[in-house]
Each structure stands twice: as C-alpha cells, then as structure tokens.
Design an enzyme around this catalytic site. Structure first.
Site, mmCIF file in Angstrom:
data_model
loop_
_atom_site.group_PDB
_atom_site.id
_atom_site.type_symbol
_atom_site.label_atom_id
_atom_site.label_comp_id
_atom_site.label_asym_id
_atom_site.label_seq_id
_atom_site.Cartn_x
_atom_site.Cartn_y
_atom_site.Cartn_z
ATOM 1 C CE1 TYR A 142 78.986 63.483 90.789
ATOM 2 C CE2 TYR A 142 80.152 65.360 91.508
ATOM 3 C CZ TYR A 142 79.967 64.355 91.027
ATOM 4 O OH TYR A 142 81.125 63.911 90.295
ATOM 5 C CE LYS A 193 78.771 59.834 75.674
ATOM 6 N NZ LYS A 193 80.037 59.522 74.753
ATOM 7 C CG ASP A 225 83.405 60.205 74.486
ATOM 8 O OD1 ASP A 225 82.877 61.523 74.285
ATOM 9 O OD2 ASP A 225 82.938 59.363 73.700
ATOM 10 C CG ASP A 249 84.335 65.647 90.846
ATOM 11 O OD1 ASP A 249 85.326 66.306 91.108
ATOM 12 O OD2 ASP A 249 83.502 64.879 91.310
ATOM 13 C CG ASP A 253 90.340 66.374 90.450
ATOM 14 O OD1 ASP A 253 90.067 67.600 90.853
ATOM 15 O OD2 ASP A 253 90.041 65.348 91.586
#
Ligand code: NAD
Length: 359
Positions: A142, A193, A225, A249, A253
């Site tokens: 980000y 990852k 994943d 993020d 959520d």
C-alpha cells in the site's frame, strides 16, 4: 502516576457511542484507582467545521502528549463532496496514524456465545470464537515505491506497485504479535505467500528469528490462500494471526464478518512503545446518527483494549469485558444485534447497563 487519555468522539454516531465508553472509563478509573485524566479533542468533519481542517494542530499536539487515544468514528455525507481531498474527515484519521507511527493494527474477532446466531456460519463453528489479527499498517504494497500507471513504448498502459518490507519493519510488527500472543493463548500463526513472493520469504525468516525471544509462544506459518480458507472452515483453530498490510486488510474484514455484528468489534493501532489509538471497527453510521440506537459496545470494548495494551491495566480491562458479557446474558440488545425474545435497548441504556454490571 497520572495517565492522559485523549478522547476524540468524531462524527456521526461517534459522539453518542464515545459518551457511553467515557462513562464506563470513569467507573473503572474510580473502582481500580487508575489515575486516568480524560481530555477531549476534535477530529474529522467536526474538526473541519470548526477549524477548516480534519486534523487541527491542537489535536495532533494533544495526541502526541497523551498515553492513549480513544476515537469514535469520522466521516459523513456532509463532507463527502469537499473538493480538496486533503480536507476530508478520513484524512484526520490517516494523519493521526502516520503522525504517531501507529504501525501495528490489532483487530480481534470475538463472537460472544450469546450472539452466535448473528454469524453467517453455523453456531458450532463460530460460537466462542476469539481470534486476534495483527496487521502491519504503515508499510507493504500500500505504501511501496515505485508505484503508478505508466505508458509503455507500444502505447499500452501498465499499472504497477511495489511490495516491500524492510527487516526492521518486519521485526517490529513481529514483536507486537508475539507480545500479544503472550497475553492470550500463546499461539501465533504468521500468514504469508512465501511460495511465490520473496518479500514474504524474508518475512518468514525474520518471524523465525524473533520467535527465539519468545520461547513460550508456539509459532506456525500459513499461506494466505489457505488462511482465508481456514478462517471460514475452522476459525477457532487460530489464536493470534500476524500478517502484512494487504493480506491483513482482507483477512481482518473476513474475520470481522464471521462474528456478524460490526457494532461489537474493537480495534487498536499501536506504535513501537505500545502507545495506541483505539476505535471501533465500524464507521460513523450516518444513517442512524442522532437516533440513540447505535451499539456502543465496540467502543466500550475498544476502551477495554486500551486499558489492556497501552495502559497495562489488565484487571480493569477484564472487568469491562466481563460486564459486556453480563449485559448480553441479561438479554439486552441494541437494534443491530436484536433477535426475538431479547430486550431492545438504546445506546444510552446499553452504556448504563455496562456501568451497572461493573458496580
Ligand atoms: P459504517 O460502518 O459507518 O456503517 C455500515 C452499516 O453498519 C450501517 O448500516 C450502519 O448503520 C451500521 N453500523 C455501523 N456501526 C454501527 C453501530 N455501532 N451500531 C449499529 N449499527 C452500526 O460504514 P459506511 O456506511 O460504509 O460508512 C459511513 C461513514 O463512515 C463514511 O463517511 C465512511 O467514510 C466512514 N468510515 C469511518 C471509519 C472510521 O472512522 N474508522 C471507518 C469506516 C467508515
């Protein structure tokens, strides 16, 4: 020694829910002799209306001088059309996060057994769920540079971002995660990852290194994943999860929605010394602002987190969390978590009930 807490009610339902959390803080302040001094400030749209900026210097100075900050929420339609994006309410929040270097975002997903029906998952899968997601908040893809959209020689446009983490950035969020795990069930799952992204190969390596300082915490690793899959398959296997900004993020959520009740979820953003800003996960809910029906429990639980993580007042934090559980046992529900057979209460009645349960 006196500790200063800055109270930032913000916009929309912010002032209504924060007022109830302040009542609760005042009760534990007396009961546990905490020596807290509460001071108020303006942020977001309400600050813009008075000072022409969502983050007045006075608020930033108070924030820097405080030991911890409790925030309601910012934003609303009144300020959505401000042309200068820098003046929008959300910029006040982002300015506080970056100005105070709040890089460690703690997002618990707790499902009180009393509310198991609110989840979209089967009650037996989520009842009693209590996980903590530690998300790196100020780095990763980000913020990484270079970034942008460029035109290639053949005339085609290309968008690009950079996923970068330095060793020190990984080390400091790892420390927050291990210390959080020490305060809970001492299990930490690091999500990466590493089968594809070098940046997370380094992430994994540093996590292993830091784990040597925390022999009492059991560290495991999981690809993102698989973590997403496991969160909806068997979320209770997790205690604390730590991950970078983007994965965090998304996963936080998803974890929040496992609980089905956004009005119940607190959060914290911490700096390297565990000074932090505490706020409910939800926004300013302009659709219900001023009606006295918002759920104040996420903000009250944020105050409990503040006592636990920044102010080291664990007994007072426990007392607030137990009081919240008690009012749920009594069948009291604000409209967002209401179900048949329960007693519907207002924002203020819910706050008063928590105060009564503490006494
Ligand atoms: P929201 O979280 O404010 O509301 C989503 C839905 O949940 C609404 O129907 C609302 O009524 C309900 N809700 C939220 N909190 C509740 C509570 N405590 N009790 C009962 N119901 C509750 O999200 P949104 O509608 O997308 O955003 C509204 C405003 O909030 C926007 O201006 C947005 O930018 C801002 N926002 C602020 C923050 C923050 O301050 N941290 C976070 C998210 C959104």
């Amino acid at each position: 020694m006196s500790k200063n807490v800055l109270i930032l009610p913000g916009d929309g339902i912010g002032p209504e829910i924060v007022a109830e959390a302040v009542k609760v803080l005042n009760v534990v302040n007396d009961k546990f002799d905490l020596g807290l001094t509460l001071e108020e400030g303006l942020v977001g749209g309400s600050a813009y209306d008075v000072h022409g900026t969502p983050l007045p210097e006075e608020t930033m100075n108070k924030a820097k001088a405080s030991d911890a900050i409790l925030l309601g929420a910012v934003g609303g339609p009144k300020w959505d059309n401000l042309e200068d994006r820098e003046l929008r309410p959300e910029k006040g929040l982002l300015g506080l996060r970056s100005g105070l270097e709040l890089f460690g975002n703690l997002r618990p997903a707790i499902l009180y057994p009393q509310l198991a029906d609110a989840s979209s998952l089967k009650p037996e899968i989520v009842s009693g769920l209590d996980i903590l997601i530690v998300r790196e908040l100020t780095g990763g893809i980000y913020f990484g540079k270079p970034r942008g959209i460029r035109t290639l020689e053949n005339g085609e446009r290309e968008g690009y971002n950079t996923y970068v983490y330095s060793e020190s950035e990984i080390r400091r969020i790892a420390k927050v995660a291990f210390e959080s795990a020490q305060k809970r069930n001492k299990k930490l799952c690091s999500v990466d990852k590493a089968n594809v992204l070098e940046v997370t190969v380094l992430w994994r390596e540093i996590l292993e290194e830091v784990s040597k300082d925390y022999p009492d915490v059991e560290l495991s690793h999981m690809y993102v994943d698989n973590a997403a899959m496991q969160l909806v398959r068997a979320p209770k296997q997790f205690d604390v999860m730590v991950t970078g900004n983007m994965f965090g993020d998304i996963l936080s959520d998803a974890a929040a929605m496992l609980t089905g009740s956004i009005g119940m979820l607190p959060s914290a953003s911490l700096d390297k010394d565990n000074k932090g800003m505490y706020e409910p996960c939800h926004g300013s809910a302009p659709d219900i602002a001023g009606q006295g029906i918002a759920n104040p429990l996420a903000t009250i639980l944020s105050a409990a987190m503040m006592l636990r993580y920044s102010l080291n007042e664990v007994a007072a934090a426990d007392a607030i969390e137990e009081a919240v559980s008690k009012v749920l046992d009594q069948g009291l529900r604000t409209a967002d978590i209401f179900s048949d057979g329960m007693k519907k209460v207002s924002t203020e009645e819910m706050g008063e009930a928590v105060v009564a349960a503490l006494s």
